[in-house]
Design a protein around this motif. Structure first.
Motif, PDB file in Angstrom:
ATOM      1  N   LEU A 136       8.169  23.403  40.936  1.00  0.00           N
ATOM      2  CA  LEU A 136       7.328  24.069  39.908  1.00  0.00           C
ATOM      3  C   LEU A 136       5.850  23.950  40.255  1.00  0.00           C
ATOM      4  O   LEU A 136       5.082  24.915  40.153  1.00  0.00           O
ATOM      5  CB  LEU A 136       7.567  23.483  38.521  1.00  0.00           C
ATOM      6  N   ASP A 137       5.429  22.759  40.645  1.00  0.00           N
ATOM      7  CA  ASP A 137       4.029  22.538  41.031  1.00  0.00           C
ATOM      8  C   ASP A 137       3.656  23.411  42.208  1.00  0.00           C
ATOM      9  O   ASP A 137       2.596  24.025  42.250  1.00  0.00           O
ATOM     10  CB  ASP A 137       3.834  21.062  41.399  1.00  0.00           C
ATOM     11  N   TYR A 138       4.578  23.485  43.144  1.00  0.00           N
ATOM     12  CA  TYR A 138       4.341  24.323  44.331  1.00  0.00           C
ATOM     13  C   TYR A 138       4.184  25.786  43.924  1.00  0.00           C
ATOM     14  O   TYR A 138       3.277  26.472  44.395  1.00  0.00           O
ATOM     15  CB  TYR A 138       5.529  24.147  45.289  1.00  0.00           C
ATOM     16  N   ALA A 139       5.071  26.241  43.056  1.00  0.00           N
ATOM     17  CA  ALA A 139       5.029  27.664  42.624  1.00  0.00           C
ATOM     18  C   ALA A 139       3.727  27.973  41.903  1.00  0.00           C
ATOM     19  O   ALA A 139       3.116  29.021  42.093  1.00  0.00           O
ATOM     20  CB  ALA A 139       6.211  27.967  41.721  1.00  0.00           C
ATOM     21  N   ALA A 140       3.301  26.984  41.078  1.00  0.00           N
ATOM     22  CA  ALA A 140       2.044  27.179  40.326  1.00  0.00           C
ATOM     23  C   ALA A 140       0.827  27.233  41.229  1.00  0.00           C
ATOM     24  O   ALA A 140      -0.112  27.988  40.970  1.00  0.00           O
ATOM     25  CB  ALA A 140       1.889  26.062  39.302  1.00  0.00           C
ATOM     26  N   ASN A 141       0.830  26.451  42.272  1.00  0.00           N
ATOM     27  CA  ASN A 141      -0.318  26.403  43.166  1.00  0.00           C
ATOM     28  C   ASN A 141      -0.314  27.527  44.194  1.00  0.00           C
ATOM     29  O   ASN A 141      -1.322  27.802  44.828  1.00  0.00           O
ATOM     30  CB  ASN A 141      -0.376  25.041  43.875  1.00  0.00           C
ATOM     31  N   ASN A 142       0.815  28.184  44.368  1.00  0.00           N
ATOM     32  CA  ASN A 142       0.902  29.217  45.388  1.00  0.00           C
ATOM     33  C   ASN A 142       1.388  30.542  44.802  1.00  0.00           C
ATOM     34  O   ASN A 142       2.394  31.120  45.229  1.00  0.00           O
ATOM     35  CB  ASN A 142       1.844  28.775  46.503  1.00  0.00           C
ATOM     36  N   ILE A 143       0.688  31.004  43.811  1.00  0.00           N
ATOM     37  CA  ILE A 143       1.094  32.270  43.188  1.00  0.00           C
ATOM     38  C   ILE A 143       0.708  33.433  44.083  1.00  0.00           C
ATOM     39  O   ILE A 143      -0.442  33.520  44.532  1.00  0.00           O
ATOM     40  CB  ILE A 143       0.431  32.447  41.801  1.00  0.00           C
ATOM     41  N   ASP A 144       1.657  34.340  44.310  1.00  0.00           N
ATOM     42  CA  ASP A 144       1.370  35.546  45.094  1.00  0.00           C
ATOM     43  C   ASP A 144       1.011  36.665  44.094  1.00  0.00           C
ATOM     44  O   ASP A 144       1.869  37.297  43.500  1.00  0.00           O
ATOM     45  CB  ASP A 144       2.619  35.908  45.903  1.00  0.00           C
ATOM     46  N   TYR A 145      -0.292  36.793  43.871  1.00  0.00           N
ATOM     47  CA  TYR A 145      -0.785  37.701  42.810  1.00  0.00           C
ATOM     48  C   TYR A 145      -0.414  39.156  43.075  1.00  0.00           C
ATOM     49  O   TYR A 145      -0.101  39.895  42.160  1.00  0.00           O
ATOM     50  CB  TYR A 145      -2.306  37.566  42.628  1.00  0.00           C
ATOM     51  N   GLU A 146      -0.461  39.558  44.309  1.00  0.00           N
ATOM     52  CA  GLU A 146      -0.135  40.963  44.635  1.00  0.00           C
ATOM     53  C   GLU A 146       1.295  41.302  44.248  1.00  0.00           C
ATOM     54  O   GLU A 146       1.582  42.333  43.640  1.00  0.00           O
ATOM     55  CB  GLU A 146      -0.369  41.238  46.120  1.00  0.00           C
ATOM     56  N   THR A 147       2.231  40.377  44.610  1.00  0.00           N
ATOM     57  CA  THR A 147       3.654  40.578  44.271  1.00  0.00           C
ATOM     58  C   THR A 147       3.840  40.595  42.754  1.00  0.00           C
ATOM     59  O   THR A 147       4.549  41.438  42.195  1.00  0.00           O
ATOM     60  CB  THR A 147       4.510  39.456  44.885  1.00  0.00           C
ATOM     61  N   LEU A 148       3.102  39.676  42.070  1.00  0.00           N
ATOM     62  CA  LEU A 148       3.216  39.548  40.597  1.00  0.00           C
ATOM     63  C   LEU A 148       2.730  40.827  39.866  1.00  0.00           C
ATOM     64  O   LEU A 148       3.406  41.351  38.977  1.00  0.00           O
ATOM     65  CB  LEU A 148       2.401  38.356  40.124  1.00  0.00           C
ATOM     66  N   ILE A 149       1.616  41.327  40.352  1.00  0.00           N
ATOM     67  CA  ILE A 149       1.081  42.551  39.741  1.00  0.00           C
ATOM     68  C   ILE A 149       2.004  43.719  40.001  1.00  0.00           C
ATOM     69  O   ILE A 149       2.271  44.533  39.120  1.00  0.00           O
ATOM     70  CB  ILE A 149      -0.358  42.843  40.278  1.00  0.00           C
ATOM     71  N   ALA A 150       2.516  43.765  41.247  1.00  0.00           N
ATOM     72  CA  ALA A 150       3.446  44.861  41.588  1.00  0.00           C
ATOM     73  C   ALA A 150       4.693  44.809  40.718  1.00  0.00           C
ATOM     74  O   ALA A 150       5.195  45.843  40.250  1.00  0.00           O
ATOM     75  CB  ALA A 150       3.816  44.789  43.068  1.00  0.00           C
ATOM     76  N   GLU A 151       5.154  43.580  40.418  1.00  0.00           N
ATOM     77  CA  GLU A 151       6.355  43.457  39.564  1.00  0.00           C
ATOM     78  C   GLU A 151       6.076  43.872  38.115  1.00  0.00           C
ATOM     79  O   GLU A 151       6.941  44.388  37.431  1.00  0.00           O
ATOM     80  CB  GLU A 151       6.882  42.027  39.625  1.00  0.00           C
ATOM     81  N   ASP A 188      15.119  24.726  32.868  1.00  0.00           N
ATOM     82  CA  ASP A 188      16.118  24.978  33.916  1.00  0.00           C
ATOM     83  C   ASP A 188      16.256  23.708  34.776  1.00  0.00           C
ATOM     84  O   ASP A 188      15.336  23.309  35.493  1.00  0.00           O
ATOM     85  CB  ASP A 188      15.664  26.168  34.770  1.00  0.00           C
ATOM     86  N   SER A 189      17.391  23.095  34.626  1.00  0.00           N
ATOM     87  CA  SER A 189      17.577  21.789  35.281  1.00  0.00           C
ATOM     88  C   SER A 189      17.701  21.880  36.815  1.00  0.00           C
ATOM     89  O   SER A 189      17.618  20.897  37.525  1.00  0.00           O
ATOM     90  CB  SER A 189      18.807  21.089  34.697  1.00  0.00           C
ATOM     91  N   THR A 190      17.882  23.140  37.271  1.00  0.00           N
ATOM     92  CA  THR A 190      18.077  23.282  38.720  1.00  0.00           C
ATOM     93  C   THR A 190      16.776  23.285  39.512  1.00  0.00           C
ATOM     94  O   THR A 190      16.759  23.136  40.724  1.00  0.00           O
ATOM     95  CB  THR A 190      18.844  24.588  39.008  1.00  0.00           C
ATOM     96  N   ILE A 191      15.638  23.489  38.769  1.00  0.00           N
ATOM     97  CA  ILE A 191      14.342  23.516  39.444  1.00  0.00           C
ATOM     98  C   ILE A 191      13.670  22.169  39.264  1.00  0.00           C
ATOM     99  O   ILE A 191      13.527  21.691  38.141  1.00  0.00           O
ATOM    100  CB  ILE A 191      13.461  24.623  38.866  1.00  0.00           C
ATOM    101  N   SER A 192      13.193  21.651  40.389  1.00  0.00           N
ATOM    102  CA  SER A 192      12.583  20.301  40.320  1.00  0.00           C
ATOM    103  C   SER A 192      11.095  20.421  39.976  1.00  0.00           C
ATOM    104  O   SER A 192      10.522  21.519  40.037  1.00  0.00           O
ATOM    105  CB  SER A 192      12.747  19.602  41.671  1.00  0.00           C
ATOM    106  N   GLU A 193      10.464  19.286  39.635  1.00  0.00           N
ATOM    107  CA  GLU A 193       9.052  19.229  39.264  1.00  0.00           C
ATOM    108  C   GLU A 193       8.178  19.636  40.442  1.00  0.00           C
ATOM    109  O   GLU A 193       7.179  20.351  40.285  1.00  0.00           O
ATOM    110  CB  GLU A 193       8.686  17.814  38.806  1.00  0.00           C
ATOM    111  N   GLU A 194       8.562  19.216  41.603  1.00  0.00           N
ATOM    112  CA  GLU A 194       7.772  19.538  42.794  1.00  0.00           C
ATOM    113  C   GLU A 194       7.762  21.035  43.063  1.00  0.00           C
ATOM    114  O   GLU A 194       6.745  21.634  43.404  1.00  0.00           O
ATOM    115  CB  GLU A 194       8.338  18.815  44.041  1.00  0.00           C
TER     116      GLU A 194
END
Lengths: 185, 139
Positions: free
Chosen positions: B123-138, B115-121
């Motif tokens: 992505l790195d931010y998203a990887a380092n700040n995963i909200d596990y509770e939200t992810l499990i709920a989803e 996805d060309s609209t998302i930058s490398e930074e």
């Protein structure tokens, strides 16, 4: 009580012609004639074992030929004819086997009499047998049938297929020769 | 001259004991033997007759020819069957390879479009700040 009823020859032949009673009829024929035929053969071939072989062969020939026997002839003369032929054939085969003239073979038989465990004659009987063994074969048969078996010339004519006159002459000559042998030997 | 009449007329010969008693059964045994051997001989003679021998020869030759012919035809049929099997196997292998290739392609080479609209930074931010509770709920 005798379990072997003496059947007439024509009764035996009738039984023999019936497939069901054939073996039994033949057994009765053997029992009726075995001794007469044995002694007739024995006086020609002298030795017991040889007589036994010849007699058995004769009865096998009788078995094989009895189906074709016509009652124009008497059964007993037919049986004697087969026994006589078997004995003479046996003597001729012996002569050929040992490459001997028949007279020499019969001389051998005469000499074997004294040592034969199944011969019970005295000196005169041995002498008589030796005299008979000097006769020509057919004359021996004539002499034995007349002298020992006391067979009628008419029956002998059937057995030997010869005329009564020839048989009488043959017997007469045989007696003369034997008496001469007995006198000189 | 010694007269025959002067000699006692008697049978000087003897037989072994029981000879005449046993003779009939010995003769019957011989006749039975003869019957058996003559029936064997009859079969042999029958088989030795020229017509019978010729018939048997014809049957044997026919059987041999039939067998050779049958064997030859069977050989051809077997050869054809083998070829068919080889072809079928060949087809099967190719088909299988093709099917397998078709089936495995999407799994072997998964395409992840970038996805060309998302930058490398980002992505790195998203990887380092995963909200596990939200992810499990989803999930």
């Amino acid at each position: 009580m005798n379990i072997f009823v003496e059947y007439s020859d024509s009764e035996l032949l009738a039984l023999f012609r019936d497939e069901q009673s054939r073996n039994n009829a033949f057994n009765l024929i053997i029992r009726k004639y075995q001794e007469r035929l044995y002694w007739h053969i024995r006086k020609l071939v002298i030795n017991h074992d040889d007589t036994d072989d010849v007699l058995q062969n004769a009865f096998i020939k009788i078995w094989n030929g009895l189906g074709n026997f016509r009652e124009e002839a008497q059964l007993y003369t037919w049986l004697y004819r087969i026994a006589t032929n078997e004995a003479l054939t046996f003597l001729n085969s012996k002569k050929k086997r040992f490459l001997l003239p028949l007279a020499d073979y019969e001389n051998k038989l005469a000499n074997s009499l004294e040592a034969d465990e199944y011969f019970d004659g005295d000196e005169m009987q041995i002498k008589l047998q030796k005299a008979i063994l000097t006769l020509p074969q057919k004359q021996r048969v004539v002499f034995n049938l007349k002298y020992f078996d006391e067979m009628k010339y008419e029956d002998m004519a059937e057995v030997l297929q010869t005329s009564v006159g020839a048989l009488k002459a043959s017997y007469h000559h045989a007696v003369k020769k034997i008496e001469k042998f007995l006198e000189t030997d | 001259m010694t007269k025959l009449n002067n000699i006692e007329k008697k049978n000087p010969f003897k037989v072994p004991g029981n000879y005449f008693k046993e003779l009939p059964s010995r003769i019957q045994d011989k006749i039975t033997e003869q019957k058996l051997s003559s029936s064997k001989n009859r079969i042999t003679h029958f088989l030795m007759r020229p017509q019978v021998a010729a018939a048997i020869t014809i049957v044997i030759v026919s059987l041999v020819i039939f067998r050779i012919f049958h064997h030859h035809n069977q050989g051809i049929a077997e050869q054809q069957l083998t070829e068919n099997i080889i072809i079928e196997n060949y087809i099967d292998e190719n088909t299988i390879v093709n099917v397998m290739a078709e089936d495995t392609l999407p799994y072997v080479v998964p395409v992840i479009e970038k996805d060309s609209t998302i930058s490398e930074e980002e992505l790195d931010y998203a990887a380092n700040n995963i909200d596990y509770e939200t992810l499990i709920a989803e999930l």
